[in-house]
Design a protein around this motif. Structure first.
Motif, PDB file in Angstrom:
ATOM      1  N   ASP A 142      38.331  55.353  36.550  1.00 30.60           N
ATOM      2  CA  ASP A 142      37.208  56.034  37.213  1.00 30.60           C
ATOM      3  C   ASP A 142      35.882  55.670  36.571  1.00 30.60           C
ATOM      4  N   HIS A 143      35.866  55.561  35.242  1.00 29.05           N
ATOM      5  CA  HIS A 143      34.620  55.205  34.554  1.00 29.05           C
ATOM      6  C   HIS A 143      34.223  53.761  34.863  1.00 29.05           C
ATOM      7  N   LEU A 144      35.208  52.873  34.907  1.00 26.62           N
ATOM      8  CA  LEU A 144      34.910  51.482  35.266  1.00 26.62           C
ATOM      9  C   LEU A 144      34.390  51.388  36.698  1.00 26.62           C
ATOM     10  N   ALA A 145      35.019  52.107  37.605  1.00 27.38           N
ATOM     11  CA  ALA A 145      34.590  52.081  39.007  1.00 27.38           C
ATOM     12  C   ALA A 145      33.155  52.586  39.137  1.00 27.38           C
ATOM     13  N   GLU A 146      32.810  53.616  38.378  1.00 31.33           N
ATOM     14  CA  GLU A 146      31.444  54.134  38.404  1.00 31.33           C
ATOM     15  C   GLU A 146      30.463  53.078  37.897  1.00 31.33           C
ATOM     16  N   LEU A 158      38.181  45.916  40.406  1.00 32.40           N
ATOM     17  CA  LEU A 158      38.472  46.887  39.349  1.00 32.40           C
ATOM     18  C   LEU A 158      39.686  46.488  38.505  1.00 32.40           C
ATOM     19  N   PRO A 159      40.804  46.026  39.107  1.00 32.40           N
ATOM     20  CA  PRO A 159      41.952  45.647  38.267  1.00 32.40           C
ATOM     21  C   PRO A 159      41.634  44.549  37.262  1.00 32.40           C
ATOM     22  N   VAL A 160      40.709  43.649  37.615  1.00 31.55           N
ATOM     23  CA  VAL A 160      40.337  42.567  36.697  1.00 31.55           C
ATOM     24  C   VAL A 160      39.635  43.141  35.471  1.00 31.55           C
ATOM     25  N   LEU A 161      38.672  44.040  35.696  1.00 32.84           N
ATOM     26  CA  LEU A 161      37.959  44.642  34.575  1.00 32.84           C
ATOM     27  C   LEU A 161      38.885  45.542  33.758  1.00 32.84           C
ATOM     28  N   LEU A 162      39.799  46.200  34.432  1.00 32.17           N
ATOM     29  CA  LEU A 162      40.766  47.043  33.726  1.00 32.17           C
ATOM     30  C   LEU A 162      41.643  46.194  32.814  1.00 32.17           C
ATOM     31  N   ASP A 163      42.086  45.043  33.314  1.00 30.22           N
ATOM     32  CA  ASP A 163      42.891  44.134  32.495  1.00 30.22           C
ATOM     33  C   ASP A 163      42.094  43.619  31.301  1.00 30.22           C
ATOM     34  N   LEU A 164      40.808  43.337  31.527  1.00 28.67           N
ATOM     35  CA  LEU A 164      39.948  42.852  30.452  1.00 28.67           C
ATOM     36  C   LEU A 164      39.877  43.870  29.309  1.00 28.67           C
ATOM     37  N   VAL A 165      39.649  45.135  29.657  1.00 29.20           N
ATOM     38  CA  VAL A 165      39.542  46.173  28.628  1.00 29.20           C
ATOM     39  C   VAL A 165      40.890  46.404  27.958  1.00 29.20           C
ATOM     40  N   ASN A 166      41.932  46.523  28.763  1.00 29.60           N
ATOM     41  CA  ASN A 166      43.256  46.785  28.204  1.00 29.60           C
ATOM     42  C   ASN A 166      43.709  45.674  27.253  1.00 29.60           C
ATOM     43  N   GLY A 167      43.539  44.428  27.686  1.00 31.03           N
ATOM     44  CA  GLY A 167      43.945  43.303  26.843  1.00 31.03           C
ATOM     45  C   GLY A 167      43.146  43.240  25.560  1.00 31.03           C
ATOM     46  N   GLY A 168      41.842  43.462  25.661  1.00 32.15           N
ATOM     47  CA  GLY A 168      41.002  43.435  24.473  1.00 32.15           C
ATOM     48  C   GLY A 168      41.354  44.535  23.495  1.00 32.15           C
TER      49      GLY A 168
END
Length: 239
Positions: A142-146, A158-168
């Protein structure tokens, strides 16, 4: 002699006592599993290791957790609830989604390094830590989407940015456990993640600076209890 509440029947007392025993046993199994997985790894540890540490029968274990997958999900949920209860009041009021996520990531790293048993569990659990049942997935999208909607982040799915944060975050956690070889590692790591999300380098570095202080968890919390047992086991091994 203790007085009893005349408004509560003996059958109600028995039900309440039974419910407390069930809750206590469930927490005991989760705590033991957290320790076993942190030490041996999710792929190596078996249910017998958890049963042995908890000192229960196989039948008792399976009454609470019919499968290892359900046990693993329970650990993720319990840890997420405890960690987020501690850090969420610090990052949630921040209006800017970029500043909010940067602060939240630094706070998360602070908690998982303070309670190192959780860091070792994250490494052992692998990317399952960041699945929908994992530690932070329920709180991050939700925070990324905002941030995407507000133009604070790159216009990417959104899934791409989520993967970026999770992997990092997973890689940062693993490197901290294995080497601790980069000064101010958390600051550099979160700043790099924020740059990957589309924040300018100077701002990413500023947003990723030291977060607000986080109080220690209550001594009777799952993570605090597990940390004490984990440190005792390390001390015993060193002797």
């Amino acid at each position: 002699m203790l007085e009893t509440d005349p408004t509560v029947s003996s059958s109600d007392y028995r039900r309440q006592a039974a419910a407390r025993r069930r809750a206590s046993m469930r927490q005991r199994l989760i705590e033991c599993a957290l320790l076993v997985y942190a030490e041996k790894g999710v792929e190596v540890a078996v249910i017998d290791d958890v049963i042995s540490m908890a000192g229960v029968s196989r039948g008792t274990f399976y009454r609470y957790f019919p499968s290892g997958e359900e046990l693993l999900e329970a650990i993720h949920t319990e840890l997420a609830d405890e960690i987020m209860a501690a850090i969420r009041p610090r990052y949630d009021p921040i209006a800017d989604p970029a500043a909010r996520i940067a602060c939240g990531l630094r706070l998360f790293i602070t908690m998982t390094t303070r309670y190192s048993v959780s860091s070792r569990f994250i490494r052992s659990a692998g990317q399952s830590t960041f699945t929908p049942a994992g530690l932070i997935h329920r709180y991050l999208p939700d925070h990324l989407a905002e941030g995407i909607s507000a133009g604070r982040f790159a216009d990417a799915p959104l899934p791409v940015l989520l993967d970026l944060v999770n992997g990092g975050m997973f890689a940062t956690n693993t490197r901290w456990i294995e080497t601790k070889d980069i000064p101010d590692h958390a600051h550099h790591a979160v700043a790099a993640i924020m740059r990957g999300l589309g924040v300018a380098p100077d701002e990413a570095w500023r947003l990723s600076s030291d977060p607000p202080d986080v109080p220690d968890l209550a001594q009777d919390s799952l993570l605090a209890r597990a940390q004490v047992r984990y440190l005792k086991s390390l001390a015993a091994t060193a002797c």
